[in-house]
Design a protein around this motif. Sequence first.
Motif, PDB file in Angstrom:
ATOM      1  N   ARG A 114      -3.450   5.079  -1.848  1.00 17.07           N
ATOM      2  CA  ARG A 114      -4.286   6.033  -1.113  1.00 17.07           C
ATOM      3  C   ARG A 114      -3.822   7.447  -1.432  1.00 17.07           C
ATOM      4  O   ARG A 114      -2.641   7.690  -1.663  1.00 17.07           O
ATOM      5  CB  ARG A 114      -4.161   5.838   0.397  1.00 17.07           C
ATOM      6  N   GLU A 168       0.843  -1.199   0.000  1.00 15.82           N
ATOM      7  CA  GLU A 168       0.000   0.000   0.000  1.00 15.82           C
ATOM      8  C   GLU A 168       0.874   1.244   0.000  1.00 15.82           C
ATOM      9  O   GLU A 168       1.766   1.394   0.837  1.00 15.82           O
ATOM     10  CB  GLU A 168      -0.920   0.012   1.213  1.00 15.82           C
ATOM     11  N   ILE A 173       0.803   5.484   0.045  1.00 15.32           N
ATOM     12  CA  ILE A 173      -0.019   6.655   0.352  1.00 15.32           C
ATOM     13  C   ILE A 173       0.714   7.895  -0.167  1.00 15.32           C
ATOM     14  O   ILE A 173       1.850   8.152   0.219  1.00 15.32           O
ATOM     15  CB  ILE A 173      -0.275   6.786   1.862  1.00 15.32           C
ATOM     16  N   TYR A 181     -10.406   2.782   4.832  1.00  9.21           N
ATOM     17  CA  TYR A 181      -9.674   3.291   5.995  1.00  9.21           C
ATOM     18  C   TYR A 181     -10.458   3.206   7.306  1.00  9.21           C
ATOM     19  O   TYR A 181     -10.437   4.097   8.145  1.00  9.21           O
ATOM     20  CB  TYR A 181      -9.206   4.731   5.760  1.00  9.21           C
TER      21      TYR A 181
END
Length: 436
Positions: free
Chosen positions: A231, A193, A195, A399
């Motif tokens: 994200r 992941e 961000i 989230y």
Amino acid sequence: MNSDKRVAFYTLGCKVNQYESESIKNQLLQKGYEEVDFESIADIYIVNSCTVTSIADRKTRNMLRRAKKQNPSGKVIVTGCYAETNRKDLLEMEEIDFVIGNKDKSAVAKFVQEIHTQERVEKKESIFQEKEYQEYEFATFREMTRAYVKIQDGCNEFCSYCKIPFARGKSRSRKQEKVLEEIDKLLMEGFQEIILIGINLGDYGKDLEGDISFETLVQEILKRDLLKRVRIGSVYPDRITNSFISLFENPKMMPHLHISLQSCDDTVLKNMKRKYGRELILNSLLSLREKVPSMEYTADIIVGFPGETEEMFQNTYASLEEIGFSHLHIFPYSDREGTLASRMKNKLSPEIKKERVTILENLQKKVEEDRRKAYLGKTIEVLIEEEKDGYWWGYSPNYLRVKIKGDNISVNSVIQVEIEKVEKGVLVAYEYAKSL
């Protein structure tokens, strides 16, 4: 380990600050320095400051005093946003040895290595002289199984209440190849992941040559085969255009956005010098959720802005209730020196601001609970981050924090679980369906 190489860090404020602190730390560790706890004896203390609120300013000063008290012979360095905007005030504090603004923050590690030859006061240049994005060496900020990648710095908005443009300078975009290079490295290390963070992400690409925008950068990132999740750190509501919304057609885009909102009343937003109104907020957020039903929003809200009437406050209240946020960061307005808002009349009393904060907090508790209850009995995907207190913990794509009771689960795995209850704002599952 050399006795003069113990370094302690304390970082206040946003993820961008944390990213930059991590870079400084990584560089020093590679040069043989030892990180120690901030509350212990260190040879060098580095405080990376924030100046978003007066509370952040006060916390910075307190941590600097605490560092010198911990080891009077240690060197105390303050950097970050408060160091950029209030350098003169900080130099008057006897507890501080060096003040290094954001303009020179990327060179802090080199400065530390030569600290015994440094003078206390160095030449200061304006942050507004920075024309290009500064790369941070070894700049990897990890949090559990997620990794943050900074793509932009600075802000051109000059909202009436905000000091950040004076602390961070003009908007500067990181070159696309550098962003992709860092992401590829993180993916090879096993992070699933990513961000994306910055001071004003929506401005990405405007200062770069060629047809480069935030959307084109994200599209390139999404092509990475090893990537599971992307994200977006924070956006303004007026940045949620059709091209932005189309990004979420890709299943790798996580359906969660943190909205830099501040208010939902037209008059207050105009006085804040925000470039959008209540209608745009509702249209943007509700239309995105219509196209991506699992979309969850978090946001920042300022209450008690100068001149905010009860009617204006109620406009914000009604809009927040209509949209429904999974979490809100609610702040009472506080003057920031040098800003337009600090010179405005019709300031509200602390009592009114406190009352309005409480009203929004009570609304938010109910909304948060209702939004989470909607997931009862549903199967959702979770990226496992840690095992703690007999449970496995992670986040859903939108989230929401999830804790899971089960066997044969491992950190950094992506699994599907069925939500059985909500407990103190956390989704709870007792078994999982399968690994993905």
